[in-house]
Design an enzyme around this catalytic site. Structure first.
Site, short mmCIF file in Angstrom:
data_model
loop_
_atom_site.label_atom_id
_atom_site.label_comp_id
_atom_site.label_asym_id
_atom_site.label_seq_id
_atom_site.Cartn_x
_atom_site.Cartn_y
_atom_site.Cartn_z
N CYS A 272 24.57 38.12 33.02
CA CYS A 272 24.28 36.62 33.27
C CYS A 272 24.01 36.46 31.53
CB CYS A 272 23.23 36.27 33.32
SG CYS A 272 21.19 36.58 32.46
N HIS A 328 18.19 32.94 32.31
CA HIS A 328 18.95 33.43 32.71
C HIS A 328 19.92 32.43 32.00
CE1 HIS A 328 22.57 33.40 35.12
NE2 HIS A 328 23.16 31.72 34.73
N ASP A 351 28.53 28.14 32.52
CA ASP A 351 28.17 29.34 32.78
C ASP A 351 29.61 29.82 33.92
OD1 ASP A 351 26.88 30.92 33.86
OD2 ASP A 351 25.30 29.90 34.78
N ASN A 391 16.39 21.18 35.10
CA ASN A 391 15.32 19.89 35.15
C ASN A 391 14.76 20.37 36.92
OD1 ASN A 391 13.30 18.56 34.61
ND2 ASN A 391 14.88 17.27 33.92
N ASP A 393 12.51 19.60 40.67
CA ASP A 393 11.86 20.26 40.73
C ASP A 393 10.93 21.44 41.76
OD1 ASP A 393 10.88 18.00 39.51
OD2 ASP A 393 10.95 16.95 41.16
N ILE A 471 38.35 -4.14 48.05
CA ILE A 471 39.04 -6.05 48.97
C ILE A 471 39.45 -4.68 50.01
CG2 ILE A 471 41.18 -6.62 49.77
CD1 ILE A 471 40.75 -8.49 46.75
N ASP A 475 43.89 -5.29 60.35
CA ASP A 475 45.03 -4.98 60.72
C ASP A 475 45.74 -5.66 61.60
OD1 ASP A 475 43.13 -2.84 60.36
OD2 ASP A 475 41.76 -2.70 62.29
N MET A 477 47.99 -8.97 60.42
CA MET A 477 48.40 -10.28 59.56
C MET A 477 49.97 -10.77 60.06
SD MET A 477 46.13 -8.75 56.50
CE MET A 477 47.08 -8.05 56.11
#
EC number: 2.3.2.13
Length: 678
Positions: A272, A328, A351, A391, A393, A471, A475, A477
């Site tokens: 790295c 890293h 990275d 960050n 957890d 909208i 099917d 109309m």
């Protein structure tokens, strides 16, 4: 016709230009300038040449870059002399010509593609090559996307050739010196070669060279090209067996790596900090301000859920792919983000270490530090992965013999510690953790993490935060029918929203002009939950009298939050289905013999049709005039019928066109192929 200058040679004034453009450390062999700032060349005229006269003598300069220079791509630009140069586009001026020398000031556009350019002088079609120059990004130019205000920072992040890379653990941080060497002989040419070796250049050189005006694009290309996983990139990553190459810990500078790559391809091996250091060298060489950053306790989140799940069996053996690295290293590059908004300008993380793919390629970034700190994970590029690095957890779980997982430990503070870079103007370590995240355990940090989790789920679904309105049409109309259309309101924010809602329909013409309202309007107000579907019924009684023969209805939905002045609108145009005309030939078609066509149309309207008629026409089938047959009045849901006789005049396959017309239903068309025999 103006007299042509007879040019003996062109002095590119390399020493003076390079000095004023902060490129003197590249040497004096080539002209290397930074975009947006003027440079001066001197034309030496042959004895006896026509003298240059201000206001009378004129010529055009042409600059070109890339293998396929094009005006449309911005890789070829022609510009004539003007009274003075400007700082927004390519321009040139001459000041006080003296005898056989003409001093020309040239200013490049601050948005030009970087690269090697040719410079040509054009005098009414007579062209003279003046030489080549290399154009770089310009951190000294306020109009350049990489502009930095601080001279001390420009000295550090563009011009400094030596630096410190931090390694170790968060309890024992050790600085390692590194020689970036961006001004060493030949390095700039190698950096430009890296751009030319990238797959995007190989597949579309014109598009790639044009995109090199954008440091976002260039940084993303470098993120992919510093590793060799998908291409002939610079470094081969290796973390275990180092035979057949150099152990990553032995490298002390980027120059040897880049020269070896230019001579023989991908270099073995890198890890790295080596990937990051080489990326920093190339970025600084091209003029992009860049710093090397070390993250201690760096998470590698393989399943993109922002949680590092350390899974163990009952014997303590690790069985998960998520991991936390002791440290890293990556790079931050300085630039604007017009694609995201000005609030995301500044440092952008890239990275180059190959860990996960992005858009199918091993690259990562650039991602805005502002977006990472605020948990805005739908912002390009790869923000979720970088957010997790600093960050995520941590959850430790053991898998019991019955397959059940039991959590035995967790932490919200062990990832992303002591994020470090070299200080400006000294070899001291500068802690920049606060630029990436709020203090661990703070209310802000937990709120950002929760927002990041939410945005991460949106990202995976391909959605954006905020209120969204669309909208959805039914099917079937058919004109004459009653049907419903739907407005779907989705709230992708974490807090509830209250807004006014308007849903309505208007008749429309094919040219975009709106007609009368269909007298249908739905108004609502109230809170917006995660998703709400609202329907609008379109009855023929409401739209039948206002639609035109185009049979178009524009449906609009609007939401307004008057407190935040948040306005959203969605529109869709309905093209009403029309009935089919059935065409039946009662005899075989023979040239010059009468043929009868039986024509039928079912009235789809809930009301009678008056003045119904069918008109037929076909080259080689009918005479020069169309033939019309009246069908009279037709009741609702009843068939209009007529028979029409015609005599084909040509042998072969012909097309019979049919049009139906009435007072309420107009311009219904159909056709049938007719094979006429001799």
């Amino acid at each position: 016709m103006h007299a042509v200058l007879d040019i003996e040679h062109c002095d590119l004034n390399i020493k003076s230009n390079n000095s004023s453009h902060h490129t003197e450390r590249y040497g004096e062999e080539c002209l290397i300038v930074r975009r947006g700032d003027p440079f001066i060349i001197i034309l030496h005229l042959k004895p006896g040449s026509t003298e240059f006269k201000l206001g009378e003598t004129s010529f055009t300069l042409i600059v070109e870059t890339g293998p396929l220079p094009r005006k449309e791509s911005g890789t070829k630009v022609s510009f004539s002399l003007s009274d003075s140069t400007v700082d927004t586009e390519w321009s040139a001026s001459v000041n006080d010509p003296s005898g056989n020398t003409v001093s020309v000031s040239i200013s490049s556009s601050p948005n030009s593609p970087i690269g090697v350019y040719s410079l040509t002088l054009d005098q009414e079609g007579q062209k003279t090559s003046l030489g080549q120059f290399t154009l770089l990004f310009n951190a000294w130019c306020p109009k350049d996307a990489v502009y930095m205000r601080s001279e001390m920072k420009r000295q550090e992040y563009v011009l400094a050739q030596h630096g410190q890379i931090y390694r170790g653990t968060h309890k024992r941080i050790k600085g390692t010196p590194w020689n970036f060497g961006q001004f060493e002989a030949g390095i700039l040419d190698i950096c430009l070669k890296i751009l030319d070796e990238n797959p995007k250049f190989v597949s579309d050189a014109d598009k790639d060279c044009s995109a090199r005006r954008n440091p976002i694009y260039v940084s993303r290309v470098l993120s992919a090209m510093i590793n060799s996983n998908d291409d002939r990139g610079v470094l081969v990553g290796q973390w275990e067996e180092f035979s057949g190459g150099v152990h990553p810990g032995q490298w002390i500078g980027s120059g040897d790596i880049l020269r070896q790559w230019a001579e023989s391809g991908p270099v073995r091996y890198g890890q790295c900090w080596v990937f990051a250091a080489v990326a920093c060298t190339v970025s600084r060489a091209l003029g992009i301000p860049c710093r090397v950053v070390t993250n201690f306790g760096s998470a590698h989140d393989t399943d993109a859920n922002l949680v590092i799940e350390n899974l163990y069996d009952e014997n303590g053996e690790r069985i998960s792919e998520d991991s936390i690295w002791n440290f890293h290293v990556w790079v931050d590059s300085w630039m604007t983000r017009p694609d995201l908004g000005s609030e995301y300008d500044g440092w952008q993380t890239s990275d180059p270490t190959p860990q996960e793919t992005s858009d199918g390629v091993f690259c990562c970034g650039p991602a805005s530090l502002r977006a990472i700190k605020e948990g805005e994970l739908t912002k390009k590029y790869d923000s979720p992965f970088i957010f997790a690095e600093v960050n995520a957890d941590v959850v430790d779980m053991v898998r019991l013999s019955n397959g059940q997982f039991v959590k035995f430990r967790g932490s919200t503070k062990s990832v992303g510690r002591f994020i470090s870079t070299k200080a400006v103007g000294s070899d001291e370590r500068h802690d920049i953790t606060h630029q990436y995240k709020y203090p661990e355990g703070s209310k802000e940090e937990r709120q950002v993490y929760e927002k990041a989790q939410h945005h991460n789920k949106l990202q995976q679904r391909g959605e954006e935060p905020g209120l969204h309105l669309k909208i959805k049409l039914s099917d079937n109309m058919m004109v004459g029918s009653d049907f419903e259309v739907y407005a779907i309101l989705t709230n992708n924010d974490m807090e509830a929203k209250t807004c006014n809602f308007l849903f309505f329909a208007k008749a429309a013409n094919y040219n975009g002009k709106l007609g009368d309202s269909c007298d249908i309007c739905l108004r609502k107000s109230g809170g917006a939950p995660w998703r709400r579907q609202l329907s609008l019924k379109l009855d023929y009684d409401s739209y039948g009298t206002v639609i035109t023969s185009d049979r178009l209805i524009l449906v609009s939905a609007i939401t307004i939050d008057k407190q935040t002045v948040d306005y959203h609108k969605a529109e869709k145009t309905i093209v009403l289905d029309e009935p089919d005309i059935k065409i039946k030939l009662l005899e075989e078609a023979v040239v010059n013999q009468p043929v009868t066509a039986e024509l039928t149309l079912l009235n789809p309207l809930p009301e009678p049709l008056q003045d119904c008629s069918f008109t037929i026409e076909g080259v080689g089938l009918t005479s020069s005039k169309p033939i019309t047959a009246k069908a009279g009045a037709v009741g609702p849901k009843q068939e209009a019928k007529a028979t029409v006789e015609f005599s084909p005049s040509s042998v072969g396959t012909c097309v019979l066109l049919v049009n139906f017309d009435s007072n309420k239903l107009r311009n219904i068309k159909s056709l049938v192929n007719v094979v006429v025999k001799d």
